[in-house]
Design a protein around this motif. Sequence first.
Motif, PDB file in Angstrom:
ATOM      1  N   SER A  25       0.819  -1.203   0.000  1.00  0.00           N
ATOM      2  CA  SER A  25       0.000   0.000   0.000  1.00  0.00           C
ATOM      3  C   SER A  25       0.858   1.260   0.000  1.00  0.00           C
ATOM      4  O   SER A  25       1.819   1.374   0.757  1.00  0.00           O
ATOM      5  CB  SER A  25      -0.923   0.010   1.221  1.00  0.00           C
ATOM      6  OG  SER A  25      -1.713   1.192   1.229  1.00  0.00           O
ATOM      7  N   ASP A  33      -2.412  -3.432  -0.886  1.00  0.00           N
ATOM      8  CA  ASP A  33      -3.442  -2.915  -1.789  1.00  0.00           C
ATOM      9  C   ASP A  33      -3.890  -3.987  -2.777  1.00  0.00           C
ATOM     10  O   ASP A  33      -3.089  -4.842  -3.184  1.00  0.00           O
ATOM     11  CB  ASP A  33      -2.911  -1.728  -2.592  1.00  0.00           C
ATOM     12  CG  ASP A  33      -2.901  -0.430  -1.801  1.00  0.00           C
ATOM     13  OD1 ASP A  33      -3.530  -0.392  -0.719  1.00  0.00           O
ATOM     14  OD2 ASP A  33      -2.273   0.538  -2.267  1.00  0.00           O
ATOM     15  N   PRO A  35      -5.291  -3.059  -6.059  1.00  0.00           N
ATOM     16  CA  PRO A  35      -5.676  -1.922  -6.903  1.00  0.00           C
ATOM     17  C   PRO A  35      -6.684  -2.246  -7.990  1.00  0.00           C
ATOM     18  O   PRO A  35      -7.631  -1.472  -8.217  1.00  0.00           O
ATOM     19  CB  PRO A  35      -4.341  -1.449  -7.497  1.00  0.00           C
ATOM     20  CG  PRO A  35      -3.403  -2.607  -7.332  1.00  0.00           C
ATOM     21  CD  PRO A  35      -3.843  -3.329  -6.112  1.00  0.00           C
ATOM     22  N   TYR A  91      -4.092   4.421  -6.920  1.00  0.00           N
ATOM     23  CA  TYR A  91      -4.667   5.031  -5.722  1.00  0.00           C
ATOM     24  C   TYR A  91      -6.131   4.628  -5.508  1.00  0.00           C
ATOM     25  O   TYR A  91      -6.833   5.247  -4.701  1.00  0.00           O
ATOM     26  CB  TYR A  91      -4.559   6.552  -5.814  1.00  0.00           C
ATOM     27  CG  TYR A  91      -3.143   7.037  -5.962  1.00  0.00           C
ATOM     28  CD1 TYR A  91      -2.247   6.983  -4.897  1.00  0.00           C
ATOM     29  CD2 TYR A  91      -2.671   7.510  -7.186  1.00  0.00           C
ATOM     30  CE1 TYR A  91      -0.933   7.397  -5.037  1.00  0.00           C
ATOM     31  CE2 TYR A  91      -1.354   7.934  -7.335  1.00  0.00           C
ATOM     32  CZ  TYR A  91      -0.490   7.878  -6.254  1.00  0.00           C
ATOM     33  OH  TYR A  91       0.811   8.284  -6.401  1.00  0.00           O
ATOM     34  N   CYS A  93      -7.544   2.085  -4.011  1.00  0.00           N
ATOM     35  CA  CYS A  93      -7.883   1.675  -2.642  1.00  0.00           C
ATOM     36  C   CYS A  93      -8.045   2.891  -1.740  1.00  0.00           C
ATOM     37  O   CYS A  93      -8.950   2.938  -0.898  1.00  0.00           O
ATOM     38  CB  CYS A  93      -6.803   0.740  -2.084  1.00  0.00           C
ATOM     39  SG  CYS A  93      -6.776  -0.899  -2.862  1.00  0.00           S
ATOM     40  N   SER A 145      -5.998  -3.093   2.594  1.00  0.00           N
ATOM     41  CA  SER A 145      -6.515  -1.725   2.609  1.00  0.00           C
ATOM     42  C   SER A 145      -7.910  -1.609   2.009  1.00  0.00           C
ATOM     43  O   SER A 145      -8.703  -0.765   2.429  1.00  0.00           O
ATOM     44  CB  SER A 145      -5.550  -0.789   1.873  1.00  0.00           C
ATOM     45  OG  SER A 145      -5.384  -1.199   0.520  1.00  0.00           O
ATOM     46  N   LEU A 146      -8.228  -2.454   1.034  1.00  0.00           N
ATOM     47  CA  LEU A 146      -9.547  -2.398   0.413  1.00  0.00           C
ATOM     48  C   LEU A 146     -10.648  -2.863   1.367  1.00  0.00           C
ATOM     49  O   LEU A 146     -11.795  -2.422   1.273  1.00  0.00           O
ATOM     50  CB  LEU A 146      -9.560  -3.251  -0.859  1.00  0.00           C
ATOM     51  CG  LEU A 146     -10.867  -3.284  -1.663  1.00  0.00           C
ATOM     52  CD1 LEU A 146     -11.295  -1.885  -2.059  1.00  0.00           C
ATOM     53  CD2 LEU A 146     -10.716  -4.166  -2.892  1.00  0.00           C
TER      54      LEU A 146
END
Length: 251
Positions: A25, A33, A35, A91, A93, A145-146
């Motif tokens: 991330s 991440d 993405p 970017y 996420c 992160s998602l």
Amino acid sequence: MQRYVLVHIYWAAHWFKDTKEVATSVLSPGCMDLPIDAGLWLKHFKSQNSKLLSQLDLKTSKDYVWNQRETTLQGTPILELVEFGLNRIKYACGVVDALIRELKLASTAGKCKTIVMIDGFNAFTSSHTRIRDDNKAMVLPKQVSLAIPFFDITKSDWCNGAVVITVDQTANKDRRESYFPRYLLGKEGFEHLDPFVPVLVDDYNIAEFDSMIEYYKDRKWIRNITASSQRELELITNRNPFVLMDQCKFL
């Protein structure tokens, strides 16, 4: 429903089993991440809500800095924020996180109503994923992160909306022996959602089964099925929604 901003995940476990790309991330230290998956979700969100969002005056409440040269300024329309995430997948996420944050704030302020619908939510509380970090160590959902913003929007710290989720024995690998929510969610997940109203979803009744067969016919999943074949499907699936879908899906 037509006046609600829809935050929908059709199958949460998909992110932890069939990831398309994993990257360290750039905005959330210690997290990974996804993405491409984030970009696909933003596209899904836009297709479901673009008409309503074009009518609502929803704008970002603060600046979001993505790098030294790219910033989403305070007062930017939400749809422009989504477009940025679609155009700058790196970017995506971070854009999902900002979007969920803004929707919670807007709903609490009475600017819109939001309904959250997540299928297989217990995937977020699983102790197993197929995602690996740079050291080849397994990453837990809370380190993706998602997943973090969707775990956040299911908290009871906002209002003017609703959260409807399902838990499913097939949504995580480590807990499948029971269908009870307390078992599937684990202690952390159960306490995260508490209080909630549990609703047991039964198998199809005869009318629902016949209606779903007609839907599969319309979608060309099944063709030229006779009455006796339909009866056989009813018997071998016991009118269970998932088993019926699995038996009728394309090869």
